[in-house]
Design a protein around this motif. Structure first.
Motif, mmCIF file in Angstrom:
data_model
loop_
_atom_site.group_PDB
_atom_site.id
_atom_site.type_symbol
_atom_site.label_atom_id
_atom_site.label_comp_id
_atom_site.label_asym_id
_atom_site.label_seq_id
_atom_site.Cartn_x
_atom_site.Cartn_y
_atom_site.Cartn_z
ATOM 1 N N LEU A 150 7.183 -0.898 4.808
ATOM 2 C CA LEU A 150 6.770 -2.300 4.852
ATOM 3 C C LEU A 150 6.264 -2.681 6.235
ATOM 4 C CD1 LEU A 150 9.654 -3.891 2.752
ATOM 5 C CD2 LEU A 150 7.248 -3.750 2.096
ATOM 6 N N THR A 151 6.915 -2.165 7.277
ATOM 7 C CA THR A 151 6.473 -2.442 8.646
ATOM 8 C C THR A 151 5.064 -1.921 8.887
ATOM 9 O OG1 THR A 151 8.748 -2.383 9.491
ATOM 10 C CG2 THR A 151 6.980 -2.018 11.082
ATOM 11 N N VAL A 152 4.805 -0.682 8.446
ATOM 12 C CA VAL A 152 3.480 -0.074 8.628
ATOM 13 C C VAL A 152 2.434 -0.812 7.808
ATOM 14 C CG1 VAL A 152 2.130 2.023 8.224
ATOM 15 C CG2 VAL A 152 4.422 2.186 9.203
ATOM 16 N N LYS A 153 2.776 -1.192 6.591
ATOM 17 C CA LYS A 153 1.818 -1.877 5.715
ATOM 18 C C LYS A 153 1.417 -3.239 6.276
ATOM 19 C CE LYS A 153 1.301 -3.615 0.981
ATOM 20 N NZ LYS A 153 -0.055 -3.040 0.823
ATOM 21 N N ARG A 154 2.382 -3.951 6.876
ATOM 22 C CA ARG A 154 2.120 -5.311 7.348
ATOM 23 C C ARG A 154 1.592 -5.361 8.779
ATOM 24 N NH1 ARG A 154 8.006 -7.447 5.160
ATOM 25 N NH2 ARG A 154 7.471 -7.500 2.918
ATOM 26 N N GLU A 155 1.639 -4.225 9.477
ATOM 27 C CA GLU A 155 1.209 -4.194 10.878
ATOM 28 C C GLU A 155 -0.322 -4.228 10.961
ATOM 29 O OE1 GLU A 155 0.757 -4.590 14.384
ATOM 30 O OE2 GLU A 155 2.902 -4.162 14.030
ATOM 31 N N ARG B 132 -2.918 4.912 3.568
ATOM 32 C CA ARG B 132 -2.419 4.890 2.186
ATOM 33 C C ARG B 132 -1.409 3.764 1.987
ATOM 34 N NH1 ARG B 132 -1.753 10.657 3.027
ATOM 35 N NH2 ARG B 132 -3.565 11.793 2.229
ATOM 36 N N LEU B 133 -0.528 3.589 2.976
ATOM 37 C CA LEU B 133 0.450 2.501 2.871
ATOM 38 C C LEU B 133 -0.238 1.143 2.902
ATOM 39 C CD1 LEU B 133 3.315 3.840 5.165
ATOM 40 C CD2 LEU B 133 3.411 3.509 2.696
ATOM 41 N N ALA B 134 -1.238 1.013 3.758
ATOM 42 C CA ALA B 134 -1.960 -0.263 3.849
ATOM 43 C C ALA B 134 -2.693 -0.580 2.553
ATOM 44 C CB ALA B 134 -2.942 -0.216 5.018
ATOM 45 N N ALA B 135 -3.145 0.478 1.854
ATOM 46 C CA ALA B 135 -3.892 0.280 0.616
ATOM 47 C C ALA B 135 -2.993 0.160 -0.605
ATOM 48 C CB ALA B 135 -4.872 1.439 0.420
ATOM 49 N N ALA B 136 -1.710 0.445 -0.436
ATOM 50 C CA ALA B 136 -0.785 0.358 -1.567
ATOM 51 C C ALA B 136 -0.743 -1.075 -2.083
ATOM 52 C CB ALA B 136 0.604 0.809 -1.153
#
Length: 226
Positions: free
Chosen positions: A90-95, A128-132
């Motif tokens: 979640l941290t990586v996705k929202r950063e 990939r995490l950001a695009a999830a």
């Protein structure tokens, strides 16, 4: 000429074992050591014709309690580990800062792997995490978690029987204890053998090392009056 590209069949997802070899071996050894120590500790203060049954029930009760405690702690540890991984995702996705997100991923790597992973590879994971589309807001238990906890409970409890069952079946308690300890050492060798083969440390070497550990523990129990 047929230019149609053949449809690629989906590859079935490989199901990971609920408990790996290390989990199974360590829990089995834990149960063996618990039963061996408990039987040795109470032998000296238990007397009478019903001694074998009392020892068996006492050892079984001990491992039932420890098996339950170990199973619950497995669930706690599993949920905590999953929550930590989800928090990182979640941290990586929202950063919004890509460099900061890559640094967060790098900080989560084990020290041994950190020099082997390039930032470009971490960037692919970040992308990939950001695009999830969505990530769960919090960690939850899964069905396999409870299956794993039940497996741990059963391993700890089942390991009681080779240690304590001879005390129930053999009337001569001295012979029963000898049989119990021989069976325990044999099972410890098998556990060490499996662990050594799994880790690549050498199956026979690990088997004898685990047996030696069991022998040392048994001698310590005898020296302490067990």
């Amino acid at each position: 000429m047929n230019t149609t590209t053949p449809t690629r069949e989906p590859v079935p997802e490989k199901r990971e074992p609920v408990l790996n070899t290390v989990d199974r071996v360590t829990e089995l050894c834990f149960g063996l050591f618990m039963a061996l120590t408990f039987v040795g500790a109470i032998k000296a203060v238990t007397a009478g014709e019903d001694t074998g049954r009392k020892l068996f029930l006492a050892a079984l009760g001990c491992n039932l309690a420890w098996g339950l405690a170990d199973a619950v702690m497995f669930l706690v540890r599993t949920l905590a580990d999953r929550g930590q991984r989800l928090s990182l995702a979640l941290t990586v996705k929202r950063e919004p800062d890509r460099a900061a997100a890559v640094r967060a991923l790098r900080d989560a790597l084990p020290k041994a792997l950190e020099p082997l992973v390039e930032d470009d590879e971490l960037e692919l994971i970040r992308a990939r995490l950001a695009a999830a589309p969505t990530l769960p807001p919090r960690a939850h238990f899964r069905r396999d978690d409870f299956i794993g906890a039940a497996g741990i409970f059963l391993l700890v409890v089942v390991s009681t029987f080779p240690v304590a069952l001879p005390l129930l079946l053999v009337k001569d308690h001295v012979i029963a204890l000898i049989i119990s300890r021989v069976l325990t050492l044999a099972m410890l060798f098998g556990a060490g053998f499996a662990l050594g083969r799994y880790t690549g440390a050498g199956a026979m070497k690990a088997g004898f090392a685990m047996t030696l550990l069991g022998a040392v523990l048994t001698m310590a129990i005898i020296a302490l009056g067990g």
